[in-house]
Design a protein around this motif. Structure first.
Motif, mmCIF file in Angstrom:
data_model
loop_
_atom_site.group_PDB
_atom_site.id
_atom_site.type_symbol
_atom_site.label_atom_id
_atom_site.label_comp_id
_atom_site.label_asym_id
_atom_site.label_seq_id
_atom_site.Cartn_x
_atom_site.Cartn_y
_atom_site.Cartn_z
ATOM 1 N N ILE A 1 -37.431 2.687 6.252
ATOM 2 C CA ILE A 1 -36.472 1.595 6.087
ATOM 3 C C ILE A 1 -37.211 0.477 5.369
ATOM 4 O O ILE A 1 -38.213 -0.036 5.873
ATOM 5 C CB ILE A 1 -35.941 1.091 7.443
ATOM 6 N N VAL A 2 -36.735 0.104 4.179
ATOM 7 C CA VAL A 2 -37.431 -0.861 3.334
ATOM 8 C C VAL A 2 -36.525 -2.062 3.071
ATOM 9 O O VAL A 2 -35.333 -1.907 2.788
ATOM 10 C CB VAL A 2 -37.850 -0.220 1.990
ATOM 11 N N GLY A 3 -37.091 -3.249 3.168
ATOM 12 C CA GLY A 3 -36.329 -4.462 2.873
ATOM 13 C C GLY A 3 -37.184 -5.689 3.076
ATOM 14 O O GLY A 3 -38.228 -5.634 3.726
ATOM 15 N N MET A 4 -36.760 -6.811 2.505
ATOM 16 C CA MET A 4 -37.518 -8.042 2.655
ATOM 17 C C MET A 4 -37.477 -8.534 4.100
ATOM 18 O O MET A 4 -36.682 -8.053 4.912
ATOM 19 C CB MET A 4 -36.967 -9.129 1.727
ATOM 20 N N GLY A 5 -38.342 -9.486 4.437
ATOM 21 C CA GLY A 5 -38.373 -10.032 5.780
ATOM 22 C C GLY A 5 -37.040 -10.625 6.186
ATOM 23 O O GLY A 5 -36.420 -11.355 5.418
ATOM 24 N N GLY B 1 -33.227 -7.058 8.593
ATOM 25 C CA GLY B 1 -32.688 -6.261 9.688
ATOM 26 C C GLY B 1 -33.263 -4.865 9.804
ATOM 27 O O GLY B 1 -32.638 -3.975 10.388
ATOM 28 N N LYS B 2 -34.472 -4.648 9.291
ATOM 29 C CA LYS B 2 -35.104 -3.322 9.358
ATOM 30 C C LYS B 2 -35.366 -2.909 10.801
ATOM 31 O O LYS B 2 -35.033 -1.789 11.207
ATOM 32 C CB LYS B 2 -36.428 -3.332 8.578
ATOM 33 N N THR B 3 -35.962 -3.822 11.564
ATOM 34 C CA THR B 3 -36.275 -3.518 12.960
ATOM 35 C C THR B 3 -35.002 -3.297 13.771
ATOM 36 O O THR B 3 -34.935 -2.390 14.610
ATOM 37 C CB THR B 3 -37.105 -4.652 13.580
ATOM 38 N N THR B 4 -33.987 -4.102 13.510
ATOM 39 C CA THR B 4 -32.720 -3.954 14.241
ATOM 40 C C THR B 4 -32.105 -2.583 13.988
ATOM 41 O O THR B 4 -31.631 -1.922 14.931
ATOM 42 C CB THR B 4 -31.725 -5.059 13.822
ATOM 43 N N LEU B 5 -32.124 -2.128 12.737
ATOM 44 C CA LEU B 5 -31.589 -0.798 12.429
ATOM 45 C C LEU B 5 -32.396 0.274 13.161
ATOM 46 O O LEU B 5 -31.821 1.224 13.729
ATOM 47 C CB LEU B 5 -31.617 -0.557 10.918
ATOM 48 N N ALA B 6 -33.729 0.150 13.168
ATOM 49 C CA ALA B 6 -34.569 1.123 13.879
ATOM 50 C C ALA B 6 -34.251 1.114 15.377
ATOM 51 O O ALA B 6 -34.199 2.170 16.018
ATOM 52 C CB ALA B 6 -36.048 0.807 13.640
ATOM 53 N N GLN B 7 -34.015 -0.068 15.944
ATOM 54 C CA GLN B 7 -33.654 -0.164 17.364
ATOM 55 C C GLN B 7 -32.318 0.525 17.645
ATOM 56 O O GLN B 7 -32.168 1.234 18.652
ATOM 57 C CB GLN B 7 -33.562 -1.635 17.779
ATOM 58 N N LEU B 8 -31.349 0.297 16.761
ATOM 59 C CA LEU B 8 -30.026 0.913 16.941
ATOM 60 C C LEU B 8 -30.125 2.429 16.970
ATOM 61 O O LEU B 8 -29.484 3.102 17.785
ATOM 62 C CB LEU B 8 -29.082 0.465 15.814
ATOM 63 N N VAL B 9 -30.946 2.973 16.071
ATOM 64 C CA VAL B 9 -31.118 4.425 16.006
ATOM 65 C C VAL B 9 -31.908 4.922 17.212
ATOM 66 O O VAL B 9 -31.541 5.896 17.872
ATOM 67 C CB VAL B 9 -31.817 4.816 14.684
ATOM 68 N N TYR B 10 -33.007 4.253 17.515
ATOM 69 C CA TYR B 10 -33.901 4.666 18.603
ATOM 70 C C TYR B 10 -33.167 4.724 19.939
ATOM 71 O O TYR B 10 -33.424 5.614 20.765
ATOM 72 C CB TYR B 10 -35.061 3.675 18.681
ATOM 73 N N ILE C 1 -39.817 7.287 12.071
ATOM 74 C CA ILE C 1 -39.140 6.223 11.319
ATOM 75 C C ILE C 1 -40.155 5.122 11.056
ATOM 76 O O ILE C 1 -40.810 4.635 11.978
ATOM 77 C CB ILE C 1 -37.940 5.649 12.101
ATOM 78 N N VAL C 2 -40.305 4.744 9.795
ATOM 79 C CA VAL C 2 -41.226 3.683 9.404
ATOM 80 C C VAL C 2 -40.428 2.522 8.831
ATOM 81 O O VAL C 2 -39.588 2.723 7.952
ATOM 82 C CB VAL C 2 -42.240 4.179 8.350
ATOM 83 N N THR C 3 -40.659 1.298 9.329
ATOM 84 C CA THR C 3 -40.054 0.121 8.714
ATOM 85 C C THR C 3 -41.141 -0.655 7.978
ATOM 86 O O THR C 3 -42.260 -0.807 8.490
ATOM 87 C CB THR C 3 -39.371 -0.810 9.745
ATOM 88 N N THR C 4 -40.830 -1.124 6.778
ATOM 89 C CA THR C 4 -41.818 -1.831 5.963
ATOM 90 C C THR C 4 -41.130 -2.727 4.950
ATOM 91 O O THR C 4 -39.988 -2.489 4.561
ATOM 92 C CB THR C 4 -42.749 -0.842 5.230
ATOM 93 N N ARG C 5 -41.841 -3.756 4.529
ATOM 94 C CA ARG C 5 -41.327 -4.623 3.463
ATOM 95 C C ARG C 5 -41.758 -4.130 2.088
ATOM 96 O O ARG C 5 -41.282 -4.631 1.075
ATOM 97 C CB ARG C 5 -41.832 -6.051 3.655
ATOM 98 N N LEU C 6 -42.694 -3.192 2.053
ATOM 99 C CA LEU C 6 -43.329 -2.803 0.799
ATOM 100 C C LEU C 6 -42.901 -1.402 0.357
ATOM 101 O O LEU C 6 -43.083 -0.428 1.088
ATOM 102 C CB LEU C 6 -44.851 -2.845 0.944
#
Length: 455
Positions: free
Chosen positions: A211-215, A218-227, A316-321
């Motif tokens: 999951i990629v996106g700027m700070g 909502g990257k972490t929120t999406l990961a939480q929803l899935v998890y 699942i990896v969340t990152t800004r880069l």
């Protein structure tokens, strides 16, 4: 946001420590006093440059450090001017030599041998003498900055061994646990697709989704929803969540994963023992892992961390880069875009009123909608402003906030500031300079690509 100018300062110090000083040292080698001054510059500058990262962070809340940086910038420009003078004088002497060689043989024979080279002429010696007071002043200022550096508590920040101040997160690290009092909106399509991929059997090794996106997107929120989705309960034997942020430590991360699977396991220091245990625990097990906020771009580090996980593992990896996403080689990358105005409104009203809309607070509707437009589709901004206004039910205060900037909010009450500052810190040096340059333009300035390039 004065700190963004420090990128240019770092680049300037690189130039002073590089070819500029080396070229000047060669030019003044015949003049001991000037040569000694330059050598002292070269010995003092690395120690000052080494603490720039720490100073950049610390100056935000420490006026003494901010003043130190301003003095350093003035000194760097003055030193650069002196080095330019040496470069100009050397060029002038070379031109003089060329002209002399082009003169008649009779004129060349009349010149003293000491005046035919570029290393010494009477005028060159006088020029170097005249530079001594300026250079001594720079040296004294450098020594003063070095002394102040120590008294201000500035220290070097190493790339993977940051100081305790840097390791301290600007806000609490997110966990897998979600706020049950909030209804999450805006990522339904991405969530559905991720769940489908996680439930799919694969035999081609570890399955990674990124999951990629700027700070604040909502990257972490999406990961939480899935998890936390109930439909995954039957799909995995074990689940684990680790938040990495800037401090990538394979031993620490492996321990966290192992203890998520087996809470009774001891805290091991040996990476090999850790990974052997992890591999044993996960053998023939369906395993789901979330690695949140990954910044490390090293492929070797990633392969070491991933090695205990088998074909029945999903990560699942969340990152800004985007580069980090490429390193983890995902089956699918989810690039998060801005949320709609309606979704941002829902986030805002939930945090400010505990409701999905303005129905019970119609007097705030217009200014609230205007505030949310300023969030520009960024969910963290909608949440931050909503949380900030939660205890303020005065319409005039809302109007005042609308007229101000997000940057005016107290940092300890607004997560958007450290979230975006962290993004800035991780920009490459040349992009920091571009960012600093563009920041001189007024708010809402409409950039034209060709104009910016020409400038």
């Amino acid at each position: 946001m004065a700190f963004i100018g420090d990128a240019a300062l770092s680049k300037l110090l690189d130039l002073l420590l590089g070819k500029s000083v080396d070229a000047a040292l060669n030019f003044v080698a015949d003049h001991k006093q000037v040569y000694d001054q330059l050598k002292e510059w070269k010995s003092l500058l690395p120690g000052i440059k080494a603490v720039l990262n720490h100073a950049e962070e610390k100056q935000i809340k420490d006026e003494g450090v901010k003043s130190w940086l301003e003095d350093l910038q003035d000194l760097a420009y003055d030193a650069d001017d002196i080095l330019d003078d040496f470069a100009y004088e050397e060029l002038r002497l070379k031109l003089h030599k060329t002209q002399a060689q082009a003169s008649t043989s009779k004129v060349r024979k009349l010149l003293p041998s000491c005046c035919t080279g570029t290393d010494f002429t009477p005028s060159s010696f006088l020029f170097k003498n005249a530079m001594i007071p300026k250079m001594k002043e720079i040296t004294a200022r450098l020594n003063s900055l070095s002394t102040r550096r120590s008294s201000l508590g500035l220290s070097e920040i190493l790339p993977q061994a940051a100081s305790s101040e840097r390791k301290k997160p600007a806000r609490l690290q997110p966990t897998s646990v979600m706020d049950g009092g909030v209804e999450y909106v805006g990522r339904e399509n991405e969530k559905r697709e991720m769940l489908d991929l996680l439930k799919t059997n694969n035999s081609d090794g570890v399955c990674v989704l990124s999951i990629v996106g700027m700070g604040g997107m909502g990257k972490t929120t999406l990961a939480q929803l899935v998890y936390n989705d109930a439909s995954l309960e039957e799909s995995f034997d074990h689940k684990a969540w680790v938040c990495v942020s800037e401090d990538f430590d394979a031993v620490k991360l492996s321990n966290s994963i192992l203890q998520s699977i087996d809470p009774s396991s001891s805290d091991l220091k040996d990476l090999n023992l850790l990974q052997v245990k992890l591999k044993e625990k996960l053998s023939e097990k369906r395993f789901m892992l979330v690695i949140d906020d990954l910044w490390n771009e090293s492929y070797d580090d990633w392969t070491i961390l991933r090695s205990p996980f088998g074909a029945m593992s999903k990560i699942i990896v969340t990152t800004r880069l985007q580069k980090v996403s490429s390193v983890v080689n995902p089956m699918k990358t989810f690039h998060l875009d801005k949320l709609s105005q309606n979704d941002c409104l829902s986030i805002f009203t939930q945090h400010v009123f505990g409701a999905r809309n303005f129905d019970g607070h119609l007097q705030f509707k217009q200014v609230g909608e205007n505030l949310v437009r300023r969030c520009n589709g960024l969910p963290l901004a909608a949440k931050a402003i909503g949380s900030f206004l939660r205890t303020t039910k005065n319409l005039d205060e809302w109007e005042r906030i609308y007229e101000s900037e997000i940057w005016d909010f107290p940092e300890n009450q607004c997560a958007i500031i450290p979230a975006l500052r962290l993004s800035y810190h991780h920009l490459p040096s040349h992009l920091k300079r571009c960012f600093a340059y563009c920041s001189i333009f007024p708010k809402d300035y409409e950039f034209e690509e060709e104009e910016i390039i020409l400038l």
